[in-house]
Enzyme design. Sequence first.
Site, PDB file in Angstrom:
ATOM      1  CG  ASN A  91      -1.930   1.274   1.386  1.00  0.00           C
ATOM      2  OD1 ASN A  91      -1.537   2.348   0.826  1.00  0.00           O
ATOM      3  ND2 ASN A  91      -3.134   0.700   1.640  1.00  0.00           N
ATOM      4  CG  HIS A 115       0.415   6.201   4.804  1.00  0.00           C
ATOM      5  ND1 HIS A 115      -0.628   7.254   5.188  1.00  0.00           N
ATOM      6  CD2 HIS A 115      -0.146   5.075   5.545  1.00  0.00           C
ATOM      7  CE1 HIS A 115      -1.585   6.839   5.711  1.00  0.00           C
ATOM      8  NE2 HIS A 115      -1.433   5.380   5.963  1.00  0.00           N
ATOM      9  CG  HIS A 143      -8.219   4.219   0.726  1.00  0.00           C
ATOM     10  ND1 HIS A 143      -8.637   4.177   2.050  1.00  0.00           N
ATOM     11  CD2 HIS A 143      -9.636   4.749   0.312  1.00  0.00           C
ATOM     12  CE1 HIS A 143      -9.903   4.690   2.391  1.00  0.00           C
ATOM     13  NE2 HIS A 143     -10.364   4.747   1.304  1.00  0.00           N
ATOM     14  NE  ARG A 146      -9.606   8.874   4.144  1.00  0.00           N
ATOM     15  CZ  ARG A 146      -9.849   7.951   5.152  1.00  0.00           C
ATOM     16  NH1 ARG A 146      -9.195   6.968   5.676  1.00  0.00           N
ATOM     17  NH2 ARG A 146     -10.701   8.507   6.129  1.00  0.00           N
ATOM     18  NE  ARG A 168      -7.897  11.642   5.473  1.00  0.00           N
ATOM     19  CZ  ARG A 168      -8.282  11.314   6.657  1.00  0.00           C
ATOM     20  NH1 ARG A 168      -7.662  10.483   7.494  1.00  0.00           N
ATOM     21  NH2 ARG A 168      -9.769  11.652   7.082  1.00  0.00           N
ATOM     22  CD  GLU A 195      -7.099  -0.427   1.172  1.00  0.00           C
ATOM     23  OE1 GLU A 195      -7.007   0.785   1.320  1.00  0.00           O
ATOM     24  OE2 GLU A 195      -7.040  -1.390   1.300  1.00  0.00           O
ATOM     25  CB  THR A 212      -9.169   1.857   7.269  1.00  0.00           C
ATOM     26  OG1 THR A 212      -9.345   2.688   6.091  1.00  0.00           O
ATOM     27  CG2 THR A 212     -10.819   0.935   7.314  1.00  0.00           C
ATOM     28  CD  GLU A 272      -6.969  -6.232   2.941  1.00  0.00           C
ATOM     29  OE1 GLU A 272      -6.168  -5.589   3.526  1.00  0.00           O
ATOM     30  OE2 GLU A 272      -7.290  -6.046   1.683  1.00  0.00           O
ATOM     31  CG  HIS A 309      -5.377  -1.768   9.380  1.00  0.00           C
ATOM     32  ND1 HIS A 309      -5.351  -0.703   8.643  1.00  0.00           N
ATOM     33  CD2 HIS A 309      -5.386  -1.163  10.737  1.00  0.00           C
ATOM     34  CE1 HIS A 309      -5.609   0.345   9.369  1.00  0.00           C
ATOM     35  NE2 HIS A 309      -5.587   0.136  10.636  1.00  0.00           N
TER      36      HIS A 309
END
Length: 249
Positions: free
Chosen positions: A12, A15, A48, A50, A54, A75, A106, A156, A199
């Site tokens: 992922n 970030h 993801h 969003r 962000r 995502e 999340t 998931e 996660h």
Amino acid sequence: MKPLGPLRLGVNIDHVATVRNARGGDTPDPLRAARIAQEAGCDGITAHLREDRRHISDADIEGLMEVLTVPLNFEMAATDEMQQIALRHRPHAVCIVPEKREERTTEGGLEVAREENKLAHFIAPLRDAGCRVSIFIGADQRQIEAAHRIGAQVIELHSGAYCDAHHEGRFDDRDRELEALREMSSFAHSLGLEVHVGHGLTYETVQPVAAFPEVMELNIGHFLIGEAIFRGLQPAIAEMRRLMDDARG
């Protein structure tokens, strides 16, 4: 039970975009991170988009669709806007996740059982477009059964509670959460669902989950991006890959 097959690693890159957006401009570039992750041997990229944008942006998704040679796991929240974006790009997979504006990440799994009819209608066009539909849920039999009924191909399981308990030293809680993940992985597989987990996974917590024979994919992001600060992204991913493979036997 022997593992069902090789364990895939999805990286992922959200970030990387978080750091970029904190200052503005173009660096660090999430697309560059995705290319490095591919070179390091990951099996897919997760991003993801969003509603508040962000971290990952619309332009990032467009760029990923152009440059990736591994599958994109997109995502998204179950909104009309995100459905239209997914239908336009048609990524390999879409993972439906809960999303709240005030959360930093999340916080839990999707409530499928209470929204079964709505979600069934929401995912049908995505499946028709050729996307594999995954539902991000807690290790809860009721939610897994609902995900199966609405036509999801993949679940998931949210591993955050297990990872949090480990890192906070609540080892009895950790073991209970791990057992729930183990049992629900087996149960989901018995329904014909493909099982992924993600996660909060780190070098310390990944191996017990990687050892579950029914789990086919782990999605890991924040820890790897953080570890990359100290050792570089490619070595960070390579070490995670090694630990996963060792656990798989």
